[in-house]
Scaffold this active site. Structure first.
Site, PDB file in Angstrom:
ATOM      1  N   LYS A   1       0.844  -1.210   0.000  1.00 51.76           N
ATOM      2  CA  LYS A   1       0.000   0.000   0.000  1.00 51.76           C
ATOM      3  C   LYS A   1       0.874   1.254   0.000  1.00 51.76           C
ATOM      4  CE  LYS A   1      -1.757   1.547   4.047  1.00 51.76           C
ATOM      5  NZ  LYS A   1      -1.464   2.959   4.332  1.00 51.76           N
ATOM      6  N   ASN A   2       1.894   1.266   0.858  1.00 48.72           N
ATOM      7  CA  ASN A   2       2.684   2.493   1.040  1.00 48.72           C
ATOM      8  C   ASN A   2       3.725   2.721  -0.043  1.00 48.72           C
ATOM      9  OD1 ASN A   2       1.094   3.013   3.192  1.00 48.72           O
ATOM     10  ND2 ASN A   2       2.609   2.516   4.755  1.00 48.72           N
TER      11      ASN A   2
ATOM     12  N   CYS B   1      -4.854  12.265  12.670  1.00 45.16           N
ATOM     13  CA  CYS B   1      -5.616  11.006  12.673  1.00 45.16           C
ATOM     14  C   CYS B   1      -5.458  10.431  14.085  1.00 45.16           C
ATOM     15  CB  CYS B   1      -5.106  10.055  11.603  1.00 45.16           C
ATOM     16  SG  CYS B   1      -3.570   9.273  12.060  1.00 45.16           S
TER      17      CYS B   1
ATOM     18  N   ARG C   1       0.271  14.514  13.147  1.00 45.74           N
ATOM     19  CA  ARG C   1       0.801  14.239  11.806  1.00 45.74           C
ATOM     20  C   ARG C   1       0.836  15.494  10.923  1.00 45.74           C
ATOM     21  NH1 ARG C   1      -1.245   8.524   9.882  1.00 45.74           N
ATOM     22  NH2 ARG C   1       0.651   8.663   8.649  1.00 45.74           N
TER      23      ARG C   1
ATOM     24  N   ASP D   1       4.807   0.469  12.125  1.00 41.05           N
ATOM     25  CA  ASP D   1       3.594  -0.183  11.602  1.00 41.05           C
ATOM     26  C   ASP D   1       3.475  -1.635  12.040  1.00 41.05           C
ATOM     27  OD1 ASP D   1       3.566   1.568   8.393  1.00 41.05           O
ATOM     28  OD2 ASP D   1       3.047   2.171  10.427  1.00 41.05           O
TER      29      ASP D   1
ATOM     30  N   ARG E   1      -8.634  -0.473   4.654  1.00 42.65           N
ATOM     31  CA  ARG E   1      -7.751   0.514   4.025  1.00 42.65           C
ATOM     32  C   ARG E   1      -6.391  -0.095   3.714  1.00 42.65           C
ATOM     33  NH1 ARG E   1      -6.923   5.805   7.091  1.00 42.65           N
ATOM     34  NH2 ARG E   1      -5.552   5.941   5.284  1.00 42.65           N
TER      35      ARG E   1
END
Ligand code: EPZ
Length: 421
Positions: free
Chosen positions: A22-23, A117, A122, A308, A400
């Protein structure tokens, strides 16, 4: 909102194919804005954040064609505006990644400030400071970043903090700037390297990606020339399934992954008692039915232990043999999974940015709520070992970042199902 119901107790066994990262996909989709000709991107994970990014590009007038394998052809020839609206940006902070490419190629961008978030405020100050240093005229008003630049100029940028998307935004901005840019204290994450490889495949001149000093020699145009670029495998999805197997005393084999991107995580899994064998593209973990041993760790930018993966290891420590101490140094509020795990019987004491976790023989099922992407995955992992049926609510967070999580876990023998709300 959908929920996931997990009945704990099954050791995980079997084989899984890991999806694209994803990243890496998010910055690379944004970087397609820099190409004068269509480009095809493959191995894109089927995730909500990818759909959001395609919606964002589509609203700019960019033409996207998706095939059945989710290869995405992107043609910016039809772009009509350079606007990223709050209604999309608030659902996905990574939308900020269109700022650098829009400024660099079109000289103009109007991008909503990404809100904070759950895991932290952030800010994006380092993104904006870097772009301003390259000559962009930037004003923030009414919640939007208004940026303009005739042509960005290469310069030397020293980042106060290691920022992954900050580094990515500035690399993309520098790709078409006039002159050479040096980014010092750059993020070294593999996803930054994947972005640089993608840009170089389009004719960019980027050296040093993966180190803390990246040099970008600006060129006048980038062109995909119909190239097909394949996204690198997701190291965090890989780590998440390895922890799931370690917690349940199982044995799994993960394919289409990159063990060389997970040194810090594999080291800790071995410390927890896992037998791990790897090839260039596979990782096999075998716990031989044993309970994991507690491990201690500190999160930090790559190549150190990834933030993460913190929530997943907090979950593993909660059922491990011993006491594990986990310190989160990247985000200021990334322990929200702790109170949910405590409701499942976990013995965790929080002191500032450190969690002291006393492993228990087992957890008990409870209704819990997801708060952010990785925290929600860790609650699913806790449900895999908890006695009874754990119900995880607000799982849009999971969708997500994890492609078909219930199918993949079911494939490994977990008892898990999604119930529409
Ligand atoms: C990226 O977020 C990832 N997201 C995150 O993954 C990941 O947790 C994070 O990097 C750290 O590895 C994407 O790549 C899309 P940062 P990013 O900028 O770039 C501070 C997931 O689970 N900072 O490296 O937003 C910031 O507050 C997500 O997939 C500033 O102060 O993170 C944080 O404390 C969650 N000013 C630290 O730096 C800035 O301008 C690191 O943030 C930028 C960042």
């Amino acid at each position: 909102m959908d929920k996931l119901i997990i009945t704990g107790g099954n050791p995980l066994h079997g084989e899984l194919r890991i999806s694209g990262a994803k990243n890496a996909a998010l910055p690379i989709l944004a970087a397609a804005l820099l190409s004068e000709t269509p480009i095809v991107i493959g191995n894109v994970p089927h995730l909500q954040d990818i759909t959001t990014t395609m919606e964002l590009l589509g609203r700019m007038g960019v033409h996207l064609v998706v095939d059945e394998k989710l290869n995405i052809e992107i043609d910016t020839g039809t772009i009509t505006n350079f606007f990223a609206p709050y209604e999309l940006v608030r659902t996905m902070r990574a939308s900020i990644l269109v700022l650098g490419p829009l400024l660099s190629r079109f000289g103009k961008a109007e991008v909503s400030l990404p809100g904070g978030c759950a895991i932290g405020s952030r800010p994006v100050n380092l993104h904006l400071q870097g772009l301003a240093a390259m000559g962009a005229d930037i004003h923030v008003r009414n919640g939007y970043i208004h940026a303009e630049a005739k042509r960005l100029r290469g310069c030397r940028i020293v980042l106060d903090m290691v920022t992954v998307t900050g580094t990515e935004n500035l690399v993309m901005a520098a790709a078409l700037a006039d002159g050479t840019t040096l980014i010092e204290n750059a993020a070294r994450e593999p996803e930054v390297v994947d972005l640089a490889n993608f840009l170089n495949a389009m004719g960019a001149k980027i050296h040093g990606a993966g180190t803390d000093i990246i040099e970008i020699e600006g060129v006048t145009a980038l062109s995909g020339q119909g190239a097909h670029y394949s996204i690198l495998p997701d190291r965090i999805e890989t780590g998440t399934y390895l922890v799931a197997a370690a917690m349940t005393g199982g044995k799994v084999r993960l394919k289409n992954t990159r063990p060389d991107l997970l040194d810090a995580v594999l080291f800790k899994l071995k410390e927890a008692g896992a037998d791990i064998t790897t090839t260039d593209s596979t990782i096999e973990l075998d716990m031989h039915g044993r309970r994991p041993l507690s491990v201690s760790l500190r999160t930090a930018p790559y190549p150190a232990f990834p933030t993460d993966m913190q929530a997943q290891f907090t979950a593993m420590n909660s059922v491990a043999d011993g006491v594990g101490v986990i310190t989160e140094t990247v985000f200021e509020n990334r322990f929200m999974h702790v109170q949910e795990m405590q409701r499942m019987g976990a013995d965790i004491a929080l002191e500032s940015n450190t969690a002291i976790i006393r492993g228990r023989q087992g957890l008990t099922a409870a209704p819990v709520m997801a708060t952010d992407l990785r925290a929600s995955a860790s609650l699913v992992l806790a449900g895999l070992v908890a006695e009874g049926q754990t119900v995880v609510d607000r799982i849009y967070h999971i969708d997500r970042g994890y492609e078909c999580i219930e199918e993949k876990l079911s494939q490994l023998g977990a008892e898990i199902r999604r119930v529409p709300h």
